[in-house]
Design a protein around this motif. Structure first.
Motif, PDB file in Angstrom:
ATOM      1  N   ARG A   1      44.002  65.934  12.265  1.00  0.00           N
ATOM      2  CA  ARG A   1      42.717  65.304  11.958  1.00  0.00           C
ATOM      3  C   ARG A   1      42.465  65.275  10.454  1.00  0.00           C
TER       4      ARG A   1
ATOM      5  N   TYR B   1      44.873  62.708   8.862  1.00  0.00           N
ATOM      6  CA  TYR B   1      44.595  61.338   9.285  1.00  0.00           C
ATOM      7  C   TYR B   1      43.150  61.175   9.760  1.00  0.00           C
TER       8      TYR B   1
ATOM      9  N   GLU C   1      41.349  58.707   9.465  1.00  0.00           N
ATOM     10  CA  GLU C   1      41.149  57.340   9.938  1.00  0.00           C
ATOM     11  C   GLU C   1      41.887  57.053  11.245  1.00  0.00           C
ATOM     12  N   ALA C   2      42.556  58.049  11.799  1.00  0.00           N
ATOM     13  CA  ALA C   2      43.347  57.842  13.023  1.00  0.00           C
ATOM     14  C   ALA C   2      42.443  57.498  14.202  1.00  0.00           C
ATOM     15  N   SER C   3      42.903  56.552  14.999  1.00  0.00           N
ATOM     16  CA  SER C   3      42.156  56.221  16.211  1.00  0.00           C
ATOM     17  C   SER C   3      42.562  57.136  17.362  1.00  0.00           C
TER      18      SER C   3
ATOM     19  N   VAL D   1      44.963  61.096  18.010  1.00  0.00           N
ATOM     20  CA  VAL D   1      45.952  62.102  17.634  1.00  0.00           C
ATOM     21  C   VAL D   1      46.297  62.912  18.872  1.00  0.00           C
TER      22      VAL D   1
ATOM     23  N   ALA E   1      48.714  48.508  13.938  1.00  0.00           N
ATOM     24  CA  ALA E   1      48.622  49.936  13.623  1.00  0.00           C
ATOM     25  C   ALA E   1      50.017  50.509  13.413  1.00  0.00           C
TER      26      ALA E   1
ATOM     27  N   ALA F   1      50.106  60.553  15.604  1.00  0.00           N
ATOM     28  CA  ALA F   1      48.874  59.942  15.100  1.00  0.00           C
ATOM     29  C   ALA F   1      49.003  58.429  15.178  1.00  0.00           C
TER      30      ALA F   1
ATOM     31  N   VAL G   1      47.508  55.325  13.498  1.00  0.00           N
ATOM     32  CA  VAL G   1      46.759  55.072  12.262  1.00  0.00           C
ATOM     33  C   VAL G   1      46.812  53.599  11.886  1.00  0.00           C
TER      34      VAL G   1
ATOM     35  N   ALA H   1      47.642  53.577   5.881  1.00  0.00           N
ATOM     36  CA  ALA H   1      47.090  54.941   5.829  1.00  0.00           C
ATOM     37  C   ALA H   1      48.033  55.784   4.970  1.00  0.00           C
TER      38      ALA H   1
END
Length: 108
Positions: A17, A20, A22-24, A26, A80, A95, A97, A101
């Protein structure tokens, strides 16, 4: 033992977290394809198994070509990127992302 595993999983999820934000999604994945813990990633279609097999293939390729160990595996999709890291001998971090990123420090 379960408490120890839970703490380890929480530690790795916190790292993912932080690396990343901005990760949608994980997740932590076992080397045999089981999701150990995830946020916003489902394994309904065997995603964990596919990702672990992909990492094993990349490792086999790297060793066959004599390039050592795989440190990070990145799959570029249209919208992505999937980034996969070996965190421990049998645990991967995953992840999902957006393109562009930043890359975090490699997991040790």
């Amino acid at each position: 033992m379960q408490e120890q595993n839970w703490q380890r999983f929480q530690y790795y999820m916190g790292r993912l977290r932080a690396y990343y934000p901005e990760a949608s999604g994980v997740a932590l994945l076992s080397s045999d394809g089981l999701f150990l813990h995830s946020e916003n990633m489902d394994d309904d279609d065997g995603l964990g198994t596919l990702l672990s097999v992909l990492f094993v293939i990349a490792e086999k390729l790297a060793h066959t070509l004599g390039y050592g160990d795989v440190r990070r595996l990145q799959v570029d999709l249209d919208d992505a990127q999937v980034r996969l890291y070996r965190l421990e001998a049998e645990i991967y971090g995953v992840a999902l992302v957006p393109h562009g990123a930043p890359l975090p420090p490699l997991a040790s």
